[in-house]
Design a protein around this motif. Structure first.
Motif, PDB file in Angstrom:
ATOM      1  N   VAL A 168     -12.218 -14.819   0.175  1.00 54.63           N
ATOM      2  CA  VAL A 168     -11.477 -14.357  -0.999  1.00 54.63           C
ATOM      3  C   VAL A 168     -11.016 -12.913  -0.781  1.00 54.63           C
ATOM      4  CG1 VAL A 168     -11.727 -13.728  -3.432  1.00 54.63           C
ATOM      5  CG2 VAL A 168     -12.575 -15.913  -2.629  1.00 54.63           C
ATOM      6  N   ASN A 169     -11.932 -12.082  -0.237  1.00 60.79           N
ATOM      7  CA  ASN A 169     -11.579 -10.682   0.000  1.00 60.79           C
ATOM      8  C   ASN A 169     -10.355 -10.557   0.883  1.00 60.79           C
ATOM      9  OD1 ASN A 169     -13.780 -10.018  -1.438  1.00 60.79           O
ATOM     10  ND2 ASN A 169     -15.024  -9.355   0.294  1.00 60.79           N
ATOM     11  N   ILE A 170     -10.320 -11.332   1.964  1.00 60.02           N
ATOM     12  CA  ILE A 170      -9.198 -11.222   2.900  1.00 60.02           C
ATOM     13  C   ILE A 170      -7.894 -11.590   2.201  1.00 60.02           C
ATOM     14  CG2 ILE A 170      -8.173 -12.182   4.999  1.00 60.02           C
ATOM     15  CD1 ILE A 170     -10.428 -10.449   5.705  1.00 60.02           C
ATOM     16  N   THR A 171      -7.898 -12.724   1.495  1.00 64.27           N
ATOM     17  CA  THR A 171      -6.630 -13.146   0.889  1.00 64.27           C
ATOM     18  C   THR A 171      -6.232 -12.222  -0.263  1.00 64.27           C
ATOM     19  OG1 THR A 171      -7.779 -14.737  -0.504  1.00 64.27           O
ATOM     20  CG2 THR A 171      -6.887 -15.553   1.540  1.00 64.27           C
ATOM     21  N   ILE A 172      -7.217 -11.713  -1.006  1.00 60.80           N
ATOM     22  CA  ILE A 172      -6.879 -10.783  -2.092  1.00 60.80           C
ATOM     23  C   ILE A 172      -6.348  -9.473  -1.504  1.00 60.80           C
ATOM     24  CG2 ILE A 172      -7.840  -9.374  -3.950  1.00 60.80           C
ATOM     25  CD1 ILE A 172      -7.407 -12.243  -4.729  1.00 60.80           C
ATOM     26  N   GLY A 173      -6.972  -9.011  -0.413  1.00 67.24           N
ATOM     27  CA  GLY A 173      -6.479  -7.801   0.249  1.00 67.24           C
ATOM     28  C   GLY A 173      -5.052  -7.991   0.709  1.00 67.24           C
ATOM     29  N   LEU A 174      -4.782  -9.162   1.257  1.00 64.43           N
ATOM     30  CA  LEU A 174      -3.432  -9.485   1.726  1.00 64.43           C
ATOM     31  C   LEU A 174      -2.457  -9.503   0.556  1.00 64.43           C
ATOM     32  CD1 LEU A 174      -2.758 -10.124   4.637  1.00 64.43           C
ATOM     33  CD2 LEU A 174      -2.756 -12.531   4.068  1.00 64.43           C
ATOM     34  N   LEU A 175      -2.896 -10.090  -0.561  1.00 65.86           N
ATOM     35  CA  LEU A 175      -2.036 -10.159  -1.754  1.00 65.86           C
ATOM     36  C   LEU A 175      -1.665  -8.748  -2.217  1.00 65.86           C
ATOM     37  CD1 LEU A 175      -2.859 -12.384  -4.856  1.00 65.86           C
ATOM     38  CD2 LEU A 175      -1.744 -10.214  -5.069  1.00 65.86           C
ATOM     39  N   LEU A 176      -2.696  -7.889  -2.380  1.00 62.14           N
ATOM     40  CA  LEU A 176      -2.455  -6.532  -2.882  1.00 62.14           C
ATOM     41  C   LEU A 176      -1.552  -5.757  -1.929  1.00 62.14           C
ATOM     42  CD1 LEU A 176      -5.939  -5.388  -4.211  1.00 62.14           C
ATOM     43  CD2 LEU A 176      -3.853  -5.633  -5.523  1.00 62.14           C
ATOM     44  N   ALA A 177      -1.869  -5.821  -0.637  1.00 62.80           N
ATOM     45  CA  ALA A 177      -1.117  -5.039   0.338  1.00 62.80           C
ATOM     46  C   ALA A 177       0.335  -5.507   0.401  1.00 62.80           C
ATOM     47  CB  ALA A 177      -1.778  -5.134   1.709  1.00 62.80           C
ATOM     48  N   THR A 178       0.539  -6.816   0.488  1.00 65.51           N
ATOM     49  CA  THR A 178       1.911  -7.330   0.580  1.00 65.51           C
ATOM     50  C   THR A 178       2.699  -6.988  -0.668  1.00 65.51           C
ATOM     51  OG1 THR A 178       0.923  -9.186   1.737  1.00 65.51           O
ATOM     52  CG2 THR A 178       3.239  -9.362   1.220  1.00 65.51           C
ATOM     53  N   ASN A 179       2.054  -7.158  -1.820  1.00 61.70           N
ATOM     54  CA  ASN A 179       2.744  -6.899  -3.079  1.00 61.70           C
ATOM     55  C   ASN A 179       3.225  -5.453  -3.160  1.00 61.70           C
ATOM     56  OD1 ASN A 179       2.655  -6.018  -6.082  1.00 61.70           O
ATOM     57  ND2 ASN A 179       2.875  -8.241  -6.134  1.00 61.70           N
ATOM     58  N   SER A 180       2.355  -4.500  -2.807  1.00 66.39           N
ATOM     59  CA  SER A 180       2.797  -3.112  -2.965  1.00 66.39           C
ATOM     60  C   SER A 180       3.704  -2.691  -1.803  1.00 66.39           C
ATOM     61  CB  SER A 180       1.601  -2.177  -3.112  1.00 66.39           C
ATOM     62  OG  SER A 180       0.936  -2.044  -1.907  1.00 66.39           O
ATOM     63  N   LEU A 181       3.571  -3.367  -0.670  1.00 64.07           N
ATOM     64  CA  LEU A 181       4.502  -3.119   0.437  1.00 64.07           C
ATOM     65  C   LEU A 181       5.923  -3.483   0.011  1.00 64.07           C
ATOM     66  CD1 LEU A 181       4.121  -2.357   3.522  1.00 64.07           C
ATOM     67  CD2 LEU A 181       4.481  -4.758   3.976  1.00 64.07           C
ATOM     68  N   MET A 182       6.052  -4.636  -0.645  1.00 67.60           N
ATOM     69  CA  MET A 182       7.380  -5.072  -1.088  1.00 67.60           C
ATOM     70  C   MET A 182       7.935  -4.121  -2.141  1.00 67.60           C
ATOM     71  SD  MET A 182       7.174  -9.205  -1.167  1.00 67.60           S
ATOM     72  CE  MET A 182       5.773  -9.327  -2.241  1.00 67.60           C
ATOM     73  N   ALA A 183       7.043  -3.689  -3.056  1.00 72.15           N
ATOM     74  CA  ALA A 183       7.499  -2.770  -4.100  1.00 72.15           C
ATOM     75  C   ALA A 183       7.984  -1.462  -3.482  1.00 72.15           C
ATOM     76  CB  ALA A 183       6.369  -2.508  -5.088  1.00 72.15           C
ATOM     77  N   GLN A 184       7.270  -1.016  -2.456  1.00 84.23           N
ATOM     78  CA  GLN A 184       7.636   0.244  -1.810  1.00 84.23           C
ATOM     79  C   GLN A 184       8.942   0.108  -1.025  1.00 84.23           C
ATOM     80  OE1 GLN A 184       5.554   2.964  -2.058  1.00 84.23           O
ATOM     81  NE2 GLN A 184       6.884   4.309  -0.897  1.00 84.23           N
ATOM     82  N   TRP A 185       9.091  -0.988  -0.323  1.00 88.48           N
ATOM     83  CA  TRP A 185      10.251  -1.149   0.554  1.00 88.48           C
ATOM     84  C   TRP A 185      11.506  -1.533  -0.220  1.00 88.48           C
ATOM     85  CZ3 TRP A 185       8.080  -4.093   5.455  1.00 88.48           C
ATOM     86  CH2 TRP A 185       7.397  -3.168   6.251  1.00 88.48           C
ATOM     87  N   TRP A 186      11.370  -2.466  -1.139  1.00 90.20           N
ATOM     88  CA  TRP A 186      12.569  -3.011  -1.762  1.00 90.20           C
ATOM     89  C   TRP A 186      12.643  -2.729  -3.256  1.00 90.20           C
ATOM     90  CZ3 TRP A 186      10.258  -6.647   1.909  1.00 90.20           C
ATOM     91  CH2 TRP A 186      10.943  -6.648   3.134  1.00 90.20           C
ATOM     92  N   GLY A 187      11.707  -1.933  -3.776  1.00 91.36           N
ATOM     93  CA  GLY A 187      11.762  -1.579  -5.190  1.00 91.36           C
ATOM     94  C   GLY A 187      11.240  -2.687  -6.083  1.00 91.36           C
TER      95      GLY A 187
END
Lengths: 337, 315
Positions: B114-133
């Protein structure tokens, strides 16, 4: 997970305690009104993480939705103190109890839904919470939120005065409550009930054979953990008398969970460490992101501004390197199963 | 009850059903083989939709990834080609995730996974927000969605886009079934899904086989995101709610049954449109609540879902 809560203090934990206590005493002397409020919010957020820790670390029930209980606590407290005009202390207590009851409701399905499936259900709850709370605008203020018409100000007998008086009063009040809850939780997990909680986590079949009432223990654990998270929400209202659903997106629940894991599940100090890590990483990240002397690398550091990114990556790295979280760094070869 | 209206609502629901089925399939393929619920599936899929977006926009200096896209010959792509490229990228990303993050953990605990997939979710989500608004972006539709673009059946309109999405989903499914039935890798994958340890004993290399599984799953996820990006508007949180629907669909059908995922997606899609239409309290915004309730009820009374394997606990 064989997290035996150590009953005796180690030199490291004593030193840590002293540093932490010194920091807490020094903060009001070093800050302005705004930054003192932020500091208080950070202290208060320990409770949300502690809530997850009780359910997941001690109770073995993965909860990805504790932001929901923080939200319920906040909305309920806002309603009690603002609309019903109850005194603050009563409103805060009732707010926490309301969140605890909501937790008990979630705890009932948790009797049969376990492990990864419970993680799934609680994540769903975290995602549903915002649209659901928009449906009750008289309490939650709908889309834009609403301000609560009550202030938690310093009483007449409070020694300091001037502009900072009420801020310091709120700070001291919140710190006392958080310390009290940490102490109470420490006692709880080392009590008979705490032992049955851990037994349930490690082997529910054996626990049942030893006469532990599974239903009562699971529901109580979830209710207590949600109540503590709700207390966090109640204190948030005390600090900023404004409630809004957009403070509780699903990501907030996940960051709370991540803080609990990063700090260390199954130890009380883990919750404090998790919040410290969140704060330090967030501050360091925005400092690095604002620093221009890094040339082309600077663009990468912009990412660090988003504490969710740092936390996501941190969660993954920690799972590999230190499965017991920051609190487990000093201890030898105890890897949770 | 107005029957034409009912039929119309069913037709409207079919579009979402296809999306949910597709994402549910992605979840089921991974759960069946790895025993892991990939909470990051939605975010991984959204990321590929952004890749498609960049491939469509071409070399724009102000768009993150635009410079990189400029190096690919033929960019800006046409819509089908961009989606195809995004699906390939998604498959590669899925395979890499398995190799880099899941396999090294070995048979770790639920919490670790669960930790791995949740970490992936959080990181990807904020990566997208940072890159593409965080603002929504317009993603062009692959099928014509104009006013007159529909078949008329018994007075109700069945849109071309709905039919198109189902055609794509079903062809992808047929491809998947052919792969599983008629290739060596497919055979190995079926063996690993049934019993990893036995498969290993007869010489199947479990790791690489699971990697194929992740690639296939992520392909279905990418398809779901790219096909729905037009109607829900492309933004970082786009798939968060869709994920609840997809999980509800997968649970309903049985978490380890691809057939169940397809049917579950159909049922959940229909209920998402029909329940708010006939129960005023739910409304459009809250239509995700029935899905969650359905999920909880199924897990409580029949954890195996409609077609899943019954788990027997020995006492």
């Amino acid at each position: 997970m064989s997290a035996q809560a150590p009953r005796r203090f180690t030199p490291v934990s004593v030193a840590g305690l002293i540093v932490l206590a010194g920091l807490l005493v020094a903060i009001p002397f070093l800050t302005t009104t705004t930054s003192l409020r932020q500091a208080t919010q950070i202290v208060v957020s320990v409770l949300a993480v502690l809530g997850v820790n009780i359910a997941t670390g001690y109770g073995g029930m993965i909860s990805l939705g504790h932001g929901v209980f923080v939200g319920v606590g906040a909305f309920a407290t806002g309603y009690y103190v603002g609309d019903l005009q109850l005194p603050w202390l009563l409103a805060i207590a009732l707010g926490a109890i309301t969140a605890g009851l909501a937790g008990a409701l979630v705890g009932v399905p948790a009797l049969r839904i376990r492990g990864i499936h419970l993680a799934l259900v609680t994540l769903g709850l975290a995602i549903v919470f915002r649209p659901l709370s928009k449906r009750f605008p008289s309490i939650t203020g709908g889309v834009s939120g609403r301000s609560i018409d009550a202030r938690f100000d310093a009483p007449g007998w409070w020694p300091s005065d001037g502009r900072m008086a009420s801020s310091v009063y709120r700070y001291v009040f919140c710190v006392l409550i958080v310390v009290l809850v940490l102490w109470a939780t420490w006692n709880l997990v080392n009590s008979r009930f705490g032992r049955s909680m851990r037994a349930l986590r490690d082997n529910h079949m054996a626990a049942a054979i030893y006469g532990i009432d599974l239903v009562a223990a699971r529901v109580t654990t979830f209710a207590i953990s949600a109540g503590i998270a709700g207390l966090c929400g109640a204190l948030q209202v005390l600090l900023v008398p404004f409630v809004s659903q957009d403070k509780y997106p699903a990501q907030e629940s996940l960051v709370i969970y991540a803080s609990a894991v990063i700090g260390g599940l199954g130890t009380i100090w883990g919750s404090v460490l998790g919040v410290l890590a969140r704060t330090v990483l967030g501050k360091a990240g925005s400092a690095l992101a604002g620093y221009d002397g890094l040339g082309p690398l600077g663009e990468f550091f912009d990412l660090l501004d988003e504490s969710a990114f740092v936390f996501g990556v941190g969660l993954i790295i920690l799972t590999f390197l230190f499965p017991r979280g920051l609190a487990g760094l000093g201890r030898k070869n105890q890897v949770p199963k | 009850m107005d029957l034409v209206l009912l039929l119309q609502r069913i037709f409207d629901a079919l579009f979402n059903s296809a999306i949910y089925s597709s994402l549910a399939l992605a979840l089921v393929i991974i759960f069946r083989s790895t025993g892991l619920l990939n909470f990051a599936q939605g975010e991984m899929a959204t990321f590929t939709a952004y890749i498609a977006f960049v491939l469509l926009a071409g070399p724009q200096p102000r768009l993150t990834g635009g410079g990189l896209a400029g190096l690919i010959p033929g960019v800006p792509f046409s819509i089908p080609l961009a989606i195809f490229g995004a699906v390939l990228c998604g498959m590669a990303a899925g395979a890499m995730t398995e190799r880099a993050l899941i396999r090294p953990l070995g048979g770790a605990s639920d919490v670790a996974l669960v930790n791995i997939t949740i970490g992936l979710l959080l990181a990807t989500n904020s990566l997208m927000a940072q890159w593409w608004g965080t603002g929504p972006r317009f993603f062009p539709a692959i099928f014509p969605t104009g006013a007159g673009q529909h078949f008329t059946i018994l007075g109700a309109r069945l849109r071309y886009s709905t039919v198109g999405v189902w055609v794509i989903l079903l062809s992808a499914l047929i491809l998947l079934v052919l792969l599983l039935r008629h290739t060596k890798t497919g055979l190995a994958f079926r063996a690993v899904s049934i019993s990893p340890s036995n498969a290993e004993l007869v010489g199947v290399r479990v790791g690489p086989t699971l990697m194929y599984g992740w690639a296939m799953a992520s392909g279905f996820g990418a398809l779901a995101a790219c096909l729905s990006a037009n109607s829900v508007l492309l933004e970082p949180n786009m798939m968060l709610r869709v994920l609840v629907y997809a999980f509800a669909a997968a649970t309903l059908g049985g978490l380890d049954s691809p057939k169940g995922a397809l049917l579950g997606g159909l049922i959940i899609g229909l209920s998402q449109t029909l329940i708010p239409a006939y129960v005023p309290f739910i409304g459009f915004e809250l239509s995700v609540l029935p899905a969650l309730v359905a999920m909880v009820v199924i897990l409580l009374i029949r954890p195996a879902g409609l077609f899943g394997t019954q788990r027997i606990e020995r006492i």
